[in-house]
Design a protein around this motif. Structure first.
Motif, PDB file in Angstrom:
ATOM      1  N   GLN A 149      92.137  25.569   6.435  1.00 32.33           N
ATOM      2  CA  GLN A 149      92.597  25.022   4.770  1.00 32.33           C
ATOM      3  C   GLN A 149      92.185  26.122   3.912  1.00 32.33           C
ATOM      4  N   GLY A 150      91.019  26.637   3.955  1.00 33.89           N
ATOM      5  CA  GLY A 150      90.601  27.535   2.963  1.00 33.89           C
ATOM      6  C   GLY A 150      91.164  28.740   2.985  1.00 33.89           C
ATOM      7  N   LEU A 151      91.883  29.328   4.025  1.00 33.74           N
ATOM      8  CA  LEU A 151      92.674  30.281   4.296  1.00 33.74           C
ATOM      9  C   LEU A 151      94.400  29.982   3.637  1.00 33.74           C
ATOM     10  N   GLY A 152      94.595  28.830   3.508  1.00 28.50           N
ATOM     11  CA  GLY A 152      95.985  28.781   2.998  1.00 28.50           C
ATOM     12  C   GLY A 152      96.764  28.181   3.980  1.00 28.50           C
ATOM     13  N   ASP A 153      96.232  27.889   5.316  1.00 30.02           N
ATOM     14  CA  ASP A 153      97.305  27.389   6.244  1.00 30.02           C
ATOM     15  C   ASP A 153      97.427  25.895   6.006  1.00 30.02           C
ATOM     16  N   SER A 154      98.422  25.429   6.457  1.00 27.60           N
ATOM     17  CA  SER A 154      98.920  23.892   6.615  1.00 27.60           C
ATOM     18  C   SER A 154      98.313  23.527   7.971  1.00 27.60           C
ATOM     19  N   VAL A 155      97.080  22.234   7.473  1.00 28.24           N
ATOM     20  CA  VAL A 155      96.608  21.910   8.563  1.00 28.24           C
ATOM     21  C   VAL A 155      96.552  20.431   8.668  1.00 28.24           C
ATOM     22  N   PRO A 156      97.700  19.944   9.563  1.00 30.11           N
ATOM     23  CA  PRO A 156      98.117  18.216   9.387  1.00 30.11           C
ATOM     24  C   PRO A 156      96.691  17.671   9.648  1.00 30.11           C
ATOM     25  N   GLU A 157      95.751  17.807  10.478  1.00 27.32           N
ATOM     26  CA  GLU A 157      94.815  16.878  10.830  1.00 27.32           C
ATOM     27  C   GLU A 157      93.756  16.933   9.527  1.00 27.32           C
ATOM     28  N   PHE A 158      93.748  17.852   8.670  1.00 29.18           N
ATOM     29  CA  PHE A 158      93.185  17.987   7.427  1.00 29.18           C
ATOM     30  C   PHE A 158      93.830  17.220   6.421  1.00 29.18           C
ATOM     31  N   GLU A 159      95.255  17.476   6.422  1.00 30.97           N
ATOM     32  CA  GLU A 159      95.753  16.799   5.296  1.00 30.97           C
ATOM     33  C   GLU A 159      95.892  15.236   5.702  1.00 30.97           C
ATOM     34  N   SER A 160      95.768  14.763   6.871  1.00 30.02           N
ATOM     35  CA  SER A 160      95.802  13.256   7.134  1.00 30.02           C
ATOM     36  C   SER A 160      94.398  12.912   6.836  1.00 30.02           C
ATOM     37  N   GLY A 161      93.437  13.414   6.652  1.00 30.68           N
ATOM     38  CA  GLY A 161      92.244  13.012   6.378  1.00 30.68           C
ATOM     39  C   GLY A 161      91.326  12.961   7.729  1.00 30.68           C
ATOM     40  N   ALA A 162      91.746  13.185   8.980  1.00 28.07           N
ATOM     41  CA  ALA A 162      91.156  13.057  10.162  1.00 28.07           C
ATOM     42  C   ALA A 162      90.020  14.196  10.200  1.00 28.07           C
ATOM     43  N   LEU A 163      90.139  15.298   9.847  1.00 26.03           N
ATOM     44  CA  LEU A 163      89.016  16.335   9.823  1.00 26.03           C
ATOM     45  C   LEU A 163      88.867  16.634   8.448  1.00 26.03           C
ATOM     46  N   ASP A 164      88.639  15.805   7.499  1.00 23.90           N
ATOM     47  CA  ASP A 164      88.381  15.968   6.115  1.00 23.90           C
ATOM     48  C   ASP A 164      87.171  14.854   5.686  1.00 23.90           C
ATOM     49  N   ALA A 165      86.019  15.459   5.439  1.00 24.22           N
ATOM     50  CA  ALA A 165      84.938  14.615   5.021  1.00 24.22           C
ATOM     51  C   ALA A 165      85.009  13.881   3.677  1.00 24.22           C
ATOM     52  N   ALA A 166      85.994  14.082   3.122  1.00 24.63           N
ATOM     53  CA  ALA A 166      85.871  13.546   1.542  1.00 24.63           C
ATOM     54  C   ALA A 166      85.759  12.037   1.491  1.00 24.63           C
ATOM     55  N   GLY A 167      84.682  11.801   0.913  1.00 27.56           N
ATOM     56  CA  GLY A 167      84.388  10.310   0.515  1.00 27.56           C
ATOM     57  C   GLY A 167      83.897   9.643   1.795  1.00 27.56           C
ATOM     58  N   LYS A 168      83.507  10.265   2.884  1.00 34.07           N
ATOM     59  CA  LYS A 168      83.438   9.728   4.109  1.00 34.07           C
ATOM     60  C   LYS A 168      81.602   9.839   4.238  1.00 34.07           C
ATOM     61  N   HIS A 169      81.089   8.740   4.992  1.00 32.29           N
ATOM     62  CA  HIS A 169      79.551   8.713   5.305  1.00 32.29           C
ATOM     63  C   HIS A 169      79.782   9.679   6.951  1.00 32.29           C
ATOM     64  N   VAL A 170      79.252  10.973   6.720  1.00 34.19           N
ATOM     65  CA  VAL A 170      79.352  11.822   7.899  1.00 34.19           C
ATOM     66  C   VAL A 170      77.880  11.834   8.418  1.00 34.19           C
ATOM     67  N   VAL A 171      77.954  11.723  10.042  1.00 30.21           N
ATOM     68  CA  VAL A 171      76.774  11.944  10.898  1.00 30.21           C
ATOM     69  C   VAL A 171      77.163  13.168  11.840  1.00 30.21           C
ATOM     70  N   VAL A 172      76.329  14.243  11.940  1.00 30.55           N
ATOM     71  CA  VAL A 172      76.279  15.347  12.683  1.00 30.55           C
ATOM     72  C   VAL A 172      75.367  15.263  13.718  1.00 30.55           C
ATOM     73  N   ILE A 173      75.788  15.402  14.938  1.00 31.55           N
ATOM     74  CA  ILE A 173      74.811  15.244  16.107  1.00 31.55           C
ATOM     75  C   ILE A 173      74.457  16.574  16.609  1.00 31.55           C
ATOM     76  N   GLY A 174      73.183  17.089  16.609  1.00 29.27           N
ATOM     77  CA  GLY A 174      72.977  18.349  17.010  1.00 29.27           C
ATOM     78  C   GLY A 174      72.076  19.199  16.144  1.00 29.27           C
ATOM     79  N   GLY A 175      71.417  20.392  16.444  1.00 32.69           N
ATOM     80  CA  GLY A 175      70.213  20.958  15.494  1.00 32.69           C
ATOM     81  C   GLY A 175      70.595  22.400  15.776  1.00 32.69           C
TER      82      GLY A 175
END
Length: 479
Positions: free
Chosen positions: A270-296
């Motif tokens: 998305q940052g490179l200017g590509d069309s990314v359907p999973e990002f545009e649909s919100g599935a892979l966009d964290a905007a407004g979400k409560h995010v938990v990342v598992i790992g260290g």
């Protein structure tokens, strides 16, 4: 300009100015400003020029760090660049993404009491200046030798091998299944650590030097490994490891639970200017979400810091050990904390809770560190009755990476693998069980650092050149 070295007794450590956390949260630009010439010279002059340079010893590339620090302190930047580039294919990348706190700087002899030399920042300053001044040249050979090498994988290992082989006169063809050169440097590492223009500049330089790239080519689907072996005098496998490790937990089938690489790739595209359907649909966009990342590890840090920049409502990192046992860079942990990430130490995921098929929470268990195991690392054990839940609209699993099944993907059962799934090679020659087919980087050593990929690529190039030229000499002698 510094007049002499060993200035650590007079000058304190100073890193390049870092943009404020509030500024960093607003964009994906790199967070550190560059040294100005005076600061770079002064900080380089802090080097003690010790007889046994542990910074160099603990660098996978054995970079001549004291030499280019001294040259920088004296204002001899072009020479400093030549020394840095002699052992490192991508010094501008390593200066940005290497965990210097665990490698060169962490082993600086003045670290105890005086703080280490800011090696990474000086390295970045040297090479960025070299690019601006036009000192970085394409890898052009003095003459062609008439032999060709096919390289599968355009990541750090593959590109490092390509550059070394091209300089020696080989026709080099690099095949990659993705549409851009760089591997994880382009799609896995966020721009706030490594701006993509840095990687793309090398891509253009390599093309200018005559290295040929075949992008969007998947071995086993578009062309067979056997066909490539017939086309080239040798093959180097540098595919990296892309299979996400997983953990079987209740509720893992819910939507909103995603692997780290898919999340990071979508953000980078998305940052490179590509069309990314999973990002545009919100599935892979964290905007407004409560995010938990598992790992260290470092990948987990990339994910939490990306989520912050995407405008997440909250970002938490769930890690089953404590801060002292984090496998990633402490520098990245500090950056994440500054940017508002909350760490839940000694917490392990136990399952996911959902509503209407989507994740709404991560169930976790508190852990405590027990006795050391055979490796010397403390075991982690759950605390009975300590379960708790963490709100999550997006759960990202950053648990590491394993190799894909290359023998099956390439339809080449003669490629043998270890019990970890990595390719088995003769570690002296770096050749697989297939004559003329070499391998290196993560596909041999497992998921590791960019700098180790560069080391393997450069080492493999030497072995490949020796193999091809020796074979040709034997053939000529037999005629």
């Amino acid at each position: 300009m510094a007049e002499r070295m060993l200035q650590f007794v007079r000058l304190s450590q100073q890193t390049p100015q870092k943009r404020t956390a509030s500024q960093r949260r607003e964009d994906f630009r790199e967070i550190y400003n560059r040294f100005d010439p005076e600061s770079a010279s002064e900080q380089a002059s802090r080097c003690s020029q010790c007889g046994v340079p542990f910074c160099q010893v603990h660098c996978p590339l054995n970079n001549n760090i004291p030499d280019w620090l001294k040259l920088t302190a004296e204002g001899r930047l072009e020479e400093a660049y030549e020394v840095a580039a002699a052992t490192n294919t991508f010094p501008e990348v390593c200066g940005r993404v290497c965990p210097q706190d665990r490698l060169c700087e962490g082993n600086c002899v003045i670290e105890k009491g005086f703080d280490s030399v800011t090696i990474g920042s000086v390295e970045r300053y040297i090479v960025d200046t070299a690019w601006e001044k036009g000192w970085v040249k394409p890898p052009t050979p003095s003459r062609e030798n008439g032999y060709s090498v096919g390289i599968i994988g355009a990541g750090p290992a593959g590109l490092a091998a390509a550059e070394r082989l091209r300089i020696r006169g080989f026709a080099v063809h690099v095949y990659d299944r993705y549409d851009r050169v760089g591997g994880l440097m382009i799609y896995g590492i966020p721009s706030f650590k490594l701006e993509k223009e840095v990687v793309m500049a090398r891509w253009k330089q390599f093309e200018a030097g005559g290295i040929q790239f075949h992008l969007g080519v998947e071995i086993g689907r578009d062309i067979t490994l056997e066909a490539l072996r017939e086309r080239h005098d040798a093959i180097f496998l540098a595919t990296g490891v892309y299979k996400a490790r997983d953990v079987e937990l209740p509720g893992a089938e819910l939507s909103g639970i995603v692997p780290a690489l898919a999340y990071l790739t979508a953000s980078n595209r998305q940052g490179l200017g590509d069309s990314v359907p999973e990002f545009e649909s919100g599935a892979l966009d964290a905007a407004g979400k409560h995010v938990v990342v598992i790992g260290g590890g470092d990948t987990a840090m990339d994910c939490v810091r990306t989520a912050v920049r995407q405008g997440a409502a909250s970002v938490k990192c769930l890690y089953r050990r404590d801060k002292a046992n984090m496998p990633g860079s402490m520098r990245e942990v500090r950056n994440a904390e500054e940017e508002g990430v909350e760490f839940l130490w000694l917490s392990a995921p136990a399952g996911f809770e959902g509503k209407a098929g989507a994740v709404v929470a991560v169930r976790a268990t508190q852990m405590h560190l027990g006795l050391p195991d055979v490796t010397g690392r403390q075991q982690v054990e759950p605390i009975p009755g300590s379960e708790f839940t963490v709100q999550a609209d997006l759960a990202i699993k950053a648990l590491g990476f394993d190799p894909e099944d290359l023998p099956a993907m390439f339809n080449e059962p003669a490629l043998t693998v270890t019990r970890w799934g990595t390719l088995k090679v003769d570690h002296r020659t770096m050749m697989t069980d297939l004559p003329g087919v070499f391998a290196g980087g993560d596909i041999v050593r497992g998921a590791s650092l960019v700098v180790w990929g560069i080391r393997d690529g450069r080492d493999a190039a030497e072995q490949i050149a020796e193999y091809v030229l020796s074979k040709a000499q034997v053939a000529r002698a037999a005629e």
